[in-house]
Scaffold this active site. Structure first.
Site, PDB file in Angstrom:
ATOM      1  CE  LYS A  26     -28.261 -17.328 103.058  1.00 30.26           C
ATOM      2  NZ  LYS A  26     -29.253 -16.753 103.977  1.00 30.26           N
TER       3      LYS A  26
ATOM      4  CE  LYS B 170     -32.669 -26.162 108.506  1.00 36.28           C
ATOM      5  NZ  LYS B 170     -33.317 -25.624 109.686  1.00 36.28           N
TER       6      LYS B 170
ATOM      7  CD  GLU C 219     -38.045 -18.743 106.317  1.00 27.22           C
ATOM      8  OE1 GLU C 219     -37.523 -18.636 107.421  1.00 27.22           O
ATOM      9  OE2 GLU C 219     -37.738 -18.036 105.336  1.00 27.22           O
TER      10      GLU C 219
ATOM     11  CG  ASP D 129     -32.551 -14.905 102.754  1.00 27.90           C
ATOM     12  OD1 ASP D 129     -31.473 -14.738 103.353  1.00 27.90           O
ATOM     13  OD2 ASP D 129     -33.603 -15.234 103.342  1.00 27.90           O
TER      14      ASP D 129
ATOM     15  CG  HIS E  10     -30.690 -22.242 102.925  1.00 23.92           C
ATOM     16  ND1 HIS E  10     -29.409 -22.347 103.410  1.00 23.92           N
ATOM     17  CD2 HIS E  10     -31.232 -21.178 103.564  1.00 23.92           C
ATOM     18  CE1 HIS E  10     -29.199 -21.391 104.298  1.00 23.92           C
ATOM     19  NE2 HIS E  10     -30.291 -20.662 104.403  1.00 23.92           N
TER      20      HIS E  10
ATOM     21  CE  LYS F  46     -37.449 -14.295 105.069  1.00 21.76           C
ATOM     22  NZ  LYS F  46     -37.053 -15.381 105.968  1.00 21.76           N
TER      23      LYS F  46
HETATM   24  C1  BG6 Z   1     -31.493 -18.016 106.595  1.00 22.47           C
HETATM   25  C2  BG6 Z   1     -32.213 -16.909 105.858  1.00 22.47           C
HETATM   26  O1  BG6 Z   1     -30.360 -18.416 105.888  1.00 22.47           O
HETATM   27  O2  BG6 Z   1     -32.370 -19.129 106.732  1.00 22.47           O
HETATM   28  C3  BG6 Z   1     -33.488 -16.512 106.594  1.00 22.47           C
HETATM   29  O3  BG6 Z   1     -31.362 -15.788 105.754  1.00 22.47           O
HETATM   30  C4  BG6 Z   1     -34.354 -17.736 106.836  1.00 22.47           C
HETATM   31  O4  BG6 Z   1     -34.197 -15.529 105.864  1.00 22.47           O
HETATM   32  C5  BG6 Z   1     -33.547 -18.853 107.483  1.00 22.47           C
HETATM   33  O5  BG6 Z   1     -35.420 -17.338 107.681  1.00 22.47           O
HETATM   34  C6  BG6 Z   1     -34.353 -20.131 107.557  1.00 22.47           C
HETATM   35  O6  BG6 Z   1     -33.664 -21.071 108.319  1.00 22.47           O
HETATM   36  P1  BG6 Z   1     -34.447 -22.182 109.146  1.00 22.47           P
HETATM   37  O7  BG6 Z   1     -33.360 -23.015 109.729  1.00 22.47           O
HETATM   38  O8  BG6 Z   1     -35.265 -21.469 110.175  1.00 22.47           O
HETATM   39  O9  BG6 Z   1     -35.300 -22.914 108.175  1.00 22.47           O
END
Ligand code: BG6
Length: 510
Positions: free
Chosen positions: A169, A203, A237, A256, A261, A361
């Protein structure tokens, strides 16, 4: 080190030093990683392959071919990979002897992905390689290159029936650009050869959701409107844009995180039981959820969505800059770093149940979880003063501290009838002991063995874009900017109001 093989229907389980590791039906393969010197390859993909190698899951003849524009030789590339592995693999898991074996798998090819003439050295790597050997082309590059790489690979004769292409992606920035990429890729690869990766599906806890729902009879009758009051999905995050300002500023949190997700998590929570775990059985059910999402457009975008942008603040007591101070950011774009949404799934199972999604974020803690809030008991037999009843809640914690928690009521010991909320807590790390494999470890093996269940089919991806697009359009049409929030908080106050208006609060612990 002693290694034993135990045949299973899926292949072989290994016992290495007394520990059983994954079944290994993995065939000989060549994995070509475009963007081989890039951040994704060095931070995620190659360390993930190291783990699979160290756990004995890769066949001795499996090769990894790093491809990039950088003019370095194999030794230079290996130095880069070793440094990345030492940085991104836990020190107790990095073993010099294993590294020597892993390093032997590598080749490096310097080429310009856009220039067909520069593919000659890559073709040479496949000289004499049997046609029945699996070949994986992992495109960890800008999506603008996906089409041209596929055509170039085809042009030099590297695409055969055993070839697979993995697309990272973002797959486009809207429905039209996503269709365009898929069309170009589809001119070379059949749909069964295309693996669109969403690492959330790799995951462990996300896959566990399938087992929780469909491996236990007790949840199914509860998993519906009538008993469930509302559902929350949070992916919070603490990190900021981490040097990816250039990409992120053009994407924003909706593209994003939500388009892929969060909607994928939503699908797994909300889908009907598939008849099996075969790729199309699962993907058909996910698609039905995406198609049943009530559209958010125009005015409903104003009432059902919140977008935010962090300003300077503190994370774990350390000051951090605001989004607009990060490199590569154009303030005029008004990119969102936080999104909260309220949505409905218009079908029999979920009619009338609100789903609240949020992601951002620089939030207070790194927490990803799915929370199913049950309806109150229809009638309380307990007297006032007994402590009151809290609603039942099932919390699926995706990260960190992966596990499942059920909030319920119990009687506090002692005289009288005092009620107390208690938790049934299943902590995966404690229950299963040891390291939980990372998402890419699982997904890379799935690509090699040809198991696409956990990858997105084209129609799913397009249905997700089709739902998200009117939200983007409504935001663009409005002149207001995202609401500010301090780094280190839970986002703009209007996201709290989004759920409080309906009489709920976001589930937050710690
Ligand atoms: C990615 C995004 O797909 O997933 C990022 O582009 C994000 O911005 C990340 O930080 C988060 O993934 P994880 O596995 O750390 O939760």
């Amino acid at each position: 080190m002693e290694r034993k093989l135990h045949p299973t229907p899926a292949g072989y389980n290994h016992t290495i030093a007394g520990r059983t590791v994954l079944a290994s039906p993995v065939c000989d393969f060549d994995m070509v990683v475009f963007g081989g010197t890039g951040d994704l390859a060095l931070r995620k993909l190659l360390p993930a392959l190291y783990y699979r190698h160290a756990e004995g899951q890769l066949p001795d003849a499996g090769r990894i071919i790093g491809v990039a524009r950088q003019q370095i030789d194999r030794a230079g590339y290996l130095q880069m990979v070793e440094q990345a592995c030492r940085t991104h693999i836990a020190p107790e898991d990095f073993d010099d002897h294993q590294w020597q074996g892993f390093a032997r798998r590598f080749q490096y090819v310097h080429l310009d992905a856009g220039e067909a003439e520069s593919y000659r050295p890559l073709v040479d790597c496949f000289e004499g390689v049997p046609e029945h050997r699996t070949r994986v082309f992992y495109l960890a590059t800008s999506p603008l290159l996906f089409g041209v790489i596929c055509h170039n690979l085809h042009g030099v004769g590297l695409v055969n029936a055993m070839a697979r292409v993995v697309l990272e992606k973002p797959l486009g920035h809207d429905l039209a650009s996503s269709c365009e990429i898929n069309d170009r890729v589809g001119e070379v690869f059949e749909e069964y050869q295309v693996y669109r990766i969403d690492h959330y599906l790799g995951k462990e806890t996300v896959q566990n959701l399938l087992v929780l729902r469909f491996g236990n009879a007790m949840f199914e009758p509860l998993w519906r409107s009538g008993l469930i009051d509302h559902v929350q999905i949070t992916v919070a995050e603490q990190v900021g844009v981490e040097g990816r300002g250039d990409y992120y500023d053009r994407a924003g949190a909706l593209r994003d995180m939500v388009q892929n997700h969060l909607l994928q998590l939503l699908c797994l929570v909300a889908m009907e039981p598939p008849t099996s775990l075969t790729p199309d059985a699962v993907r058909d059910e996910k698609l039905k959820v995406l198609r049943a999402l009530r559209p958010l457009a125009g005015e409903s975008v104003v009432t059902h969505t919140v977008r935010g942008q962090y300003r300077a603040g503190a994370i774990n007591g350390q000051p951090v800059p605001g989004y607009l101070e990060e490199p590569g950011i154009a303030p005029a774009r008004g990119t969102e770093t936080f999104v909260a949404l309220k949505l409905f799934i218009d079908n029999w199972r979920w009619g009338g149940v609100p789903f609240y999604l949020r992601t951002g974020k620089r939030l207070q803690s790194r927490t990803s979880e799915i929370v199913l809030n049950f309806k109150p008991v229809p009638h309380s037999i307990f007297q006032e003063g007994s402590g009151g009843l809290a609603d039942n809640r099932l919390v699926l914690r995706l990260q960190p501290e992966e596990g499942v928690k059920l909030d319920m009521m119990a009687k506090a010991p002692g005289p009288g009838m005092q009620l107390k909320p208690v938790h049934l807590n299943l902590d995966f790390a404690q229950t299963f002991q040891g390291r939980l494999p990372g998402a890419y470890e699982r997904l890379l093996i799935d690509v090699i063995v040809g198991r696409p269940t956990l990858f997105m089919r084209r129609d799913e991806l397009e249905a997700a874009w089709a739902w998200v697009e009117p939200i983007m359009a409504a935001w663009t049409a409005r002149s207001d900017s995202p609401k500010s929030y301090n780094a280190g908080t839970w986002g703009p106050t209007s996201s709290i109001a989004l759920v409080e208006r309906d009489g709920f609060t976001w589930h937050e612990e710690g």
